[in-house]
Design an enzyme around this catalytic site. Structure first.
Site, short mmCIF file in Angstrom:
data_model
loop_
_atom_site.label_atom_id
_atom_site.label_comp_id
_atom_site.label_asym_id
_atom_site.label_seq_id
_atom_site.Cartn_x
_atom_site.Cartn_y
_atom_site.Cartn_z
CB SER A 139 33.48 40.76 39.45
OG SER A 139 34.89 40.73 39.52
CG ASP B 145 35.77 40.06 42.65
OD1 ASP B 145 36.41 40.18 41.59
OD2 ASP B 145 34.75 40.72 42.91
CB SER C 221 37.05 37.57 37.33
OG SER C 221 35.74 37.21 36.97
#
Length: 348
Positions: free
Chosen positions: A276, A278, A238
């Site tokens: 992830s 983000d 991340s």
């Protein structure tokens, strides 16, 4: 000794950096770290983690809020507080960063700090919105032990300073991995000139913990392609990106600017993987908003949408994010964590 990216002769973008080339170039912004780096027992468990605090200004953050926004590039994350930030467009507490399982403890510690410094909260006025971002550092940190306590969050806030910040494997970045190499905290800044009399600063801080080695566009930076092989398996990971500015923007305009942080992230090689988280959080220090007032109206100054300076702010967000990510790699040191897991620093 670790060096920032520019000390290797690598220049990102065209805009000038601030004096310190970090988020604290935005006046009033302060950063604090607490780092845990110690064995937890003789079974191989290790605390390789930490907390990072971002304070928008030096005053009372609850009584004097700042305009804020957030934007989710990919939502595989466990942040707190972003729903209210986007609903009301303000930030009223420090932005805190830590590992995934420590979000509750850091939220509690930050809440405790805010309650101690604001007697009215929950008593003669409303409650408070705490913002905490996270990345998964379980490759190096024995995350199930939940070594972070509320006291660590409070210590990070109390230690905050506007000096040039420490980067790499420090604070929340201690156990993070970026493109298979040691990542963590990185920062950069840009100056945007509106006219002969007015300029604005964009500052970016990242907690980088994303990407695989094969995704990293190392050749873009004339970096070495032969690097150490690590003992941990790569994961999607991340990134939390925090953008600060002193440009007078509305919450909606600020969200437009912070969306461009995704461009800087993409330039390094990320494609916002399935697993992830983000996430971008942004705020402007151009004005503070009083918690309570009897006024019916409020006046504010903000940039025109069609002024060329907006495009420069977009470019600044992209450039500062890209360089901050690379600084998180350049400043990080090879780190050994739980069960002897080792993640090597990237060699520029």
């Amino acid at each position: 000794m670790s060096k920032k990216l520019r000390e290797y002769g690598i220049i990102i973008g065209q805009l000038l950096t601030g004096t310190k080339n970090c988020i604290t170039d935005v006046e009033g912004v302060q950063i604090g770290h607490v780092t845990l780096d110690e064995p937890l027992n003789d079974q191989g468990d290790y605390a390789c983690t930490g907390v990072t605090a971002i304070l928008p200004h030096t005053g009372n953050l609850f009584e004097q809020k700042v305009t804020a926004a957030s934007y989710v590039l990919n939502g595989f994350g466990k942040t707190t507080g972003l729903v209210q930030v986007n609903e009301l467009g303000v930030l009223e507490a420090p932005i805190m960063l830590t590992n995934t399982f420590s979000v509750p403890a850091v939220t509690q510690g930050t809440l405790q700090y805010m309650l101690e410094t604001n007697e009215a909260i929950g008593q003669t006025t409303g409650t408070i919105n705490i913002v905490v971002g996270e990345c998964n550092d379980s490759n190096l940190n024995s995350i199930r032990h939940c070594a972070i306590t509320p006291a660590h969050a409070m210590k990070a806030i109390h230690s905050a300073t506007n000096d040039t910040i420490a980067e790499g494997a420090i604070g929340a970045g201690k156990g993070m991995v970026c493109f298979g190499y040691k990542g963590g905290i990185g920062s950069s800044s840009r100056i945007v000139v509106a006219n002969e009399e007015i300029s604005y600063t964009i500052g970016c801080l990242v907690l980088s913990n994303f990407g695989r080695k094969e995704d990293f566009l190392a050749e873009r930076y004339s970096a070495k392609t032969e690097q150490h092989q690590d003992t941990v398996a790569p994961t999607d990971g991340s990134i939390i990106i925090v953008l600060a500015t002193d440009a007078p923007l509305s919450s909606r305009q600020l969200q437009r600017v912070i969306k461009r942080c995704g461009i800087g992230l993409g330039r390094t090689g990320s494609h916002f993987s399935h697993g992830s988280g983000d996430i971008v959080i942004g705020f402007t220090t151009a004005r503070t908003i009083p918690h309570k007032t009897e006024e019916l109206f409020e006046a504010r100054k903000q940039l025109r949408e069609d002024h060329p300076v907006m495009n420069q702010l977009f470019a600044a967000a992209a450039e500062a994010t890209e360089e901050a990510i690379l600084n998180s790699l350049a400043q990080a040191k090879t780190t050994i964590g739980r069960n002897g897991h080792t993640v090597h620093a990237f060699q520029f």
